[in-house]
Design a protein around this motif. Sequence first.
Motif, PDB file in Angstrom:
ATOM      1  N   TYR A  65       0.796  -1.230   0.000  1.00 10.55           N
ATOM      2  CA  TYR A  65       0.000   0.000   0.000  1.00 10.55           C
ATOM      3  C   TYR A  65       0.829   1.281   0.000  1.00 10.55           C
ATOM      4  N   ALA A  66       2.146   1.193   0.132  1.00 12.31           N
ATOM      5  CA  ALA A  66       2.970   2.405   0.207  1.00 12.31           C
ATOM      6  C   ALA A  66       2.887   3.222  -1.083  1.00 12.31           C
ATOM      7  N   THR A  67       2.977   2.562  -2.227  1.00 11.48           N
ATOM      8  CA  THR A  67       2.883   3.279  -3.506  1.00 11.48           C
ATOM      9  C   THR A  67       1.525   3.941  -3.659  1.00 11.48           C
ATOM     10  N   GLN A  68       0.490   3.243  -3.229  1.00  8.06           N
ATOM     11  CA  GLN A  68      -0.856   3.808  -3.319  1.00  8.06           C
ATOM     12  C   GLN A  68      -0.983   5.079  -2.488  1.00  8.06           C
ATOM     13  N   ILE A 242       4.999  17.492  -2.847  1.00  3.78           N
ATOM     14  CA  ILE A 242       5.991  16.426  -2.995  1.00  3.78           C
ATOM     15  C   ILE A 242       6.412  15.889  -1.627  1.00  3.78           C
ATOM     16  N   LEU A 243       6.636  16.804  -0.684  1.00  3.82           N
ATOM     17  CA  LEU A 243       7.024  16.373   0.662  1.00  3.82           C
ATOM     18  C   LEU A 243       5.888  15.612   1.346  1.00  3.82           C
ATOM     19  N   HIS A 244       4.658  16.049   1.089  1.00  3.43           N
ATOM     20  CA  HIS A 244       3.497  15.341   1.649  1.00  3.43           C
ATOM     21  C   HIS A 244       3.429  13.918   1.094  1.00  3.43           C
ATOM     22  N   ALA A 245       3.641  13.787  -0.208  1.00  6.45           N
ATOM     23  CA  ALA A 245       3.638  12.458  -0.825  1.00  6.45           C
ATOM     24  C   ALA A 245       4.789  11.608  -0.287  1.00  6.45           C
ATOM     25  N   PHE A 246       5.940  12.255  -0.080  1.00  4.18           N
ATOM     26  CA  PHE A 246       7.099  11.541   0.469  1.00  4.18           C
ATOM     27  C   PHE A 246       6.790  11.006   1.866  1.00  4.18           C
ATOM     28  N   SER A 247       6.202  11.848   2.706  1.00  4.35           N
ATOM     29  CA  SER A 247       5.894  11.421   4.075  1.00  4.35           C
ATOM     30  C   SER A 247       4.862  10.303   4.085  1.00  4.35           C
ATOM     31  N   SER A 248       3.897  10.358   3.171  1.00  4.22           N
ATOM     32  CA  SER A 248       2.901   9.287   3.101  1.00  4.22           C
ATOM     33  C   SER A 248       3.535   7.993   2.610  1.00  4.22           C
ATOM     34  N   GLY A 249       4.472   8.110   1.684  1.00  5.24           N
ATOM     35  CA  GLY A 249       5.130   6.923   1.152  1.00  5.24           C
ATOM     36  C   GLY A 249       6.078   6.258   2.124  1.00  5.24           C
ATOM     37  N   THR A 250       6.509   6.998   3.143  1.00  5.37           N
ATOM     38  CA  THR A 250       7.399   6.386   4.135  1.00  5.37           C
ATOM     39  C   THR A 250       6.673   5.349   4.986  1.00  5.37           C
TER      40      THR A 250
END
Length: 306
Positions: A65-68, A242-250
């Motif tokens: 689910y990380a990519t999602q 981009i940072l928001h997406a990065f934090s969610s992907g972590t």
Amino acid sequence: MASLTIDGETGTTVMRVEAEYSPPRSWRTWLIGRPLPTADAPHQTIRKIVGLAVFASDALSSTAYATQEILFILAAAGMGALGNVFPISLAIVALLVIVTISYEQTIHAYPGGGGAYIVARDNLGEAPAQTAGAALLTDYVLTVAVSISAGVAQLTSAYPELFPYRVAIAVGLVLFVMVVNLRGVKESGAIFALPTYFFIGMMFLTVGTGIVRYLTGTLGQVVNPPAAETTGVLTAVTPFLILHAFSSGTAALTGIEAISNGITAFREPRSRNAGITLIFMAGILSTLFLSISFLAGPIAAIPSEA
């Protein structure tokens, strides 16, 4: 049965009593097993192959689910922003490498178990250690909640008739995981090994097939995709997004500390076996995560809760 022996060094007579007694079984012993004597602890250690299933299952399952999670955030800027998913995934894997190296050093520096709490307490003091401990407790709770919820979401996606019962299924799975873990590391490892390695095998088969089809030009795209889910008005691709997406992907890094905390569960040499398991986990996690993120572009994946 009692027996008398004479100590060879002191000449003292020693009486040894061997009692064949086992406590009566109750519903608690049937459910979570009998209490283990401290002397039996060395016999409860596990091999690397079982340790990977026990301690790495949280981190490895996050690849589902990380990519999602990255796609959900990027969708706020429109379909064109979804192309940033792979570069963001590369940055997350770079962070994973840094964290893995850090924990590899910690494993050898603290062979008795060295998580964030112990390391912070020894080097920074009690207050930072308690902060790290509180963060770990929150992380473990969220890891179970997110992993179970994601799994149930996939289940109800395949079998829509189960959707009305999704909450009950999720709660039941949490209780099942709790009971299995209460039986001890060795028994839980034997139970979790099969589904963990089945998951890893199916994931590698899926991404491997996708990459082969991509290279041969036979990889298709999503047929009749659902409408992209956004939070409202489309936004621009900003550094904050981009940072928001990065934090969610972590979310892909959840549970990565478990091996460092559970060093004592491994067979001797503990630090070496735990370190090897950590490296294997990081390698599998990075490969699956990057492969899924890469394939999300060619197949035109769209984030959806449907």
